[in-house]
Design a protein around this motif. Sequence first.
Motif, mmCIF file in Angstrom:
data_model
loop_
_atom_site.group_PDB
_atom_site.id
_atom_site.type_symbol
_atom_site.label_atom_id
_atom_site.label_comp_id
_atom_site.label_asym_id
_atom_site.label_seq_id
_atom_site.Cartn_x
_atom_site.Cartn_y
_atom_site.Cartn_z
ATOM 1 N N SER A 88 -0.814 15.537 -12.006
ATOM 2 C CA SER A 88 -1.214 14.585 -13.033
ATOM 3 C C SER A 88 -1.900 13.390 -12.369
ATOM 4 N N ALA A 89 -2.559 12.562 -13.171
ATOM 5 C CA ALA A 89 -3.269 11.401 -12.627
ATOM 6 C C ALA A 89 -2.297 10.506 -11.856
ATOM 7 N N TRP A 90 -1.119 10.332 -12.423
ATOM 8 C CA TRP A 90 -0.127 9.458 -11.791
ATOM 9 C C TRP A 90 0.356 10.058 -10.473
ATOM 10 N N PHE A 91 0.574 11.368 -10.474
ATOM 11 C CA PHE A 91 1.006 12.054 -9.253
ATOM 12 C C PHE A 91 -0.076 11.953 -8.174
ATOM 13 N N GLN A 92 -1.331 12.089 -8.587
ATOM 14 C CA GLN A 92 -2.436 11.958 -7.626
ATOM 15 C C GLN A 92 -2.472 10.550 -7.044
ATOM 16 N N PHE A 93 -2.267 9.569 -7.929
ATOM 17 C CA PHE A 93 -2.281 8.185 -7.460
ATOM 18 C C PHE A 93 -1.175 7.966 -6.434
ATOM 19 N N ARG A 94 0.015 8.447 -6.752
ATOM 20 C CA ARG A 94 1.168 8.218 -5.897
ATOM 21 C C ARG A 94 1.079 8.994 -4.587
ATOM 22 N N ARG A 95 0.635 10.240 -4.670
ATOM 23 C CA ARG A 95 0.714 11.107 -3.501
ATOM 24 C C ARG A 95 -0.577 11.181 -2.692
ATOM 25 N N ILE A 96 -1.696 10.745 -3.280
ATOM 26 C CA ILE A 96 -2.953 10.801 -2.520
ATOM 27 C C ILE A 96 -3.555 9.411 -2.350
ATOM 28 N N THR A 97 -3.864 8.760 -3.487
ATOM 29 C CA THR A 97 -4.563 7.485 -3.396
ATOM 30 C C THR A 97 -3.770 6.471 -2.584
ATOM 31 N N LEU A 98 -2.522 6.268 -2.980
ATOM 32 C CA LEU A 98 -1.721 5.224 -2.343
ATOM 33 C C LEU A 98 -1.533 5.471 -0.848
ATOM 34 N N PRO A 99 -1.061 6.648 -0.445
ATOM 35 C CA PRO A 99 -0.901 6.858 1.000
ATOM 36 C C PRO A 99 -2.213 6.781 1.774
ATOM 37 N N GLN A 100 -3.315 7.158 1.125
ATOM 38 C CA GLN A 100 -4.590 7.116 1.839
ATOM 39 C C GLN A 100 -5.098 5.688 2.033
#
Lengths: 310, 367
Positions: free
Chosen positions: A214-226
């Motif tokens: 989901s968008a939120w999961f992508q934010f948490r697991r990809i965007t933020l750590p990157q």
Amino acid sequence: MTALTQAAPTQAKQRAQRRHMSDGALVRLFIFPTLIILILWNVFPLFYSLYLSFTRYSVIANRAPEWIGFSNYTAILSRPTFWQSFATTGVYALLSVGLQTVLGFSLAMLLRQKFKGSGFITTLTLIPMMLSPVVVGMFWKLIYNPSYGIFNFLLNPTNPRLATDMLANPVSAMLAVVIVDVWMWTPFVMLLCLSGLNAIPDYLYEAAAIDRASAWFQFRRITLPQVAPLLLIAVLFRTIEAIKAFDLMMGLTGGGPGKSTETVSIALYRLAFSGQFNTGQASALAYIVLIIIICISNVYIRYLNKLRGE
Amino acid sequence: MATITLQQVEKKFGSAYAVQPMDLTIQDGEFVVLLGPSGCGKTTTLRMISGLEAVTSGKILLNGRDVTWLHPSERDIAFVFQFFALYPHLTARENVAFPLQAQSVPRDEVTKRVNEVLKLLQIEHLANSRPAALSGGDQQRIALARALVRRPSAFLMDEPLGALDAEFRETMRAEIKRLHLSINATTVYVTHDQVEAMAMSDRIVVMSAAVVQQVGTPAEVYYDPANLFVARFIGSPGMNLLKGRYSEGVVSFGGSKRLPVPAAWRAAVDQVTQGGGELIVGFRPEAASVRADGELEATVYASDLHGGFSMLHLDLGHENPIVHVRASRQEIYPIDALVRFSLDPNMVRFFDPRTEKALQPVAEVAL
Ligand SMILES: Nc1ncnc2c1ncn2[C@@H]1O[C@H](COP(=O)(O)OP(=O)(O)OP(=O)(O)O)[C@@H](O)[C@H]1O
Ligand SMILES: [Mg+2]
């Protein structure tokens, strides 16, 4: 043939004569002045002030520094007003860096989408960062002015005078300084976050879409750590700056009202350059601030290294 | 498990076609390879099936369900990217667990399924490494594991072996094939390597310049190319193609070089050439046999030894292109020597030079 073979050494000799010195000497010639200036203005004061922090000394008294060991440090650490200025600095740093991080990151997320004029808007948002803090302090003082400032007009358009006088009240004065710092430095955080966000390759999001994130999961697991490493660097820079904060307060509130916006730097300035010019104690305080900054930086850097892979 | 149906699916970037309208049905459990030269639209087709790229027009059905406008996450399809697209900040294990965690699968279940897949691909020892620390082959295994762990109804793979070196490709090719046989999931596989396509596929879709040229089993595509492009593209070297003049049951290639048209093809050839005219004759190198009483005569242009045979490059003269013929490894053919060869009538094919399409033997047309 002979003419040709002779030409090369002759040229080399001519070049050497013109230059008169070796590469190494030239390098030293250029580095030397800078080195001298650095030693005189940075290295020497650093160690001299360390020495002074262990002495009773005032620059205006015509007396040699007198060694008193850790007395300056114990004096400072046992005086409540200094603890209060540390607390003020902490509150200020927490509020302003926290807000800058949240706002800067959010703005970066917005500006990440390319739209018509997004480049122009990005440039515009950077302007506050380029101004001198003293100038910023001066004109925000006008903005905050209770009788003709725009800020109070916006708070209470019908009768600006009835709105809080931002700089006159201890709580709102702190808030006022935080607002200005956030206004000025959010773009910096945004800029670093933006470059971090733009460096995330699209294919990660494609892979995530395929993986049904989901968008939120992508934010948490990809965007933020990157973005985290760059975000952390931004936060580190801003934290150090906030702990050293001086010019903005001086321009806006002068540390007041009361001691409500008196940060460590202002306390340090008072100690060193007003009243008794207590150079020894001021040096000790400066070293305490330095140690705090080094400790905080170390925590950040540790964390950063952990983020970048064990 | 799934059937995938494309109905008149097309993709344009601006005014240029990346994929011209194509129809294709992929059966449940089938391994279909999209094969074609660079830039022919293979990746675009695959991305449209996955939902990463929107179609310009046409319909995509998954198990009969119209998914044309559904997001990739709503299609239950796994995609293996050409350059792996692993999450660089996550360990191999976390990468594989990602699709499960994204679906909020309970923790125990995630651990169990990730372990299963890691074991299946024999990469348990890599579980705690990050992608950057791994070789291309290992990264690809993790990408495969990430696709497998979901148990999707179909797999899409975009040149999954493209980034690996030759030696490794063989191994990985076998691994993927084995995986397919064991889980029997519908797979669409993109490659521009025909050896890979031949070795792995149930059916091959040959594409060129945004157009599907032929869909068929490896044998069909190899022995019965639908047109000149496929004839040239498949096989190395490709099919020998000779342009000749046809009249009265015989094709002549200049001089006394003539080839009788096999009876099965007569009617079709007569019809296309309207009794006489230009015709293209195609044959694979192994369709020719060098023999003293062969009907075609040529001089040896060059010859090279391959493992079990030698490949003769023969010059027929009269501006005909060099033809490649398989010959026994034992014989020695000096350059410029005269040789004669004949063609197996069952393995000769004919093409219309104007449409570039293959002719169909009459018997099949009658069916
Ligand atoms: N996003 C895009 N914008 C514009 N043109 C594109 C885009 N993606 C692909 N194309 C064009 O569409 C055509 C087909 O591209 P595609 O990537 O599907 O080819 P391919 O068969 O996968 O080639 P390759 O073997 O090189 O991967 C190419 O001509 C390419 O330039
Ligand atoms: Mg491609």
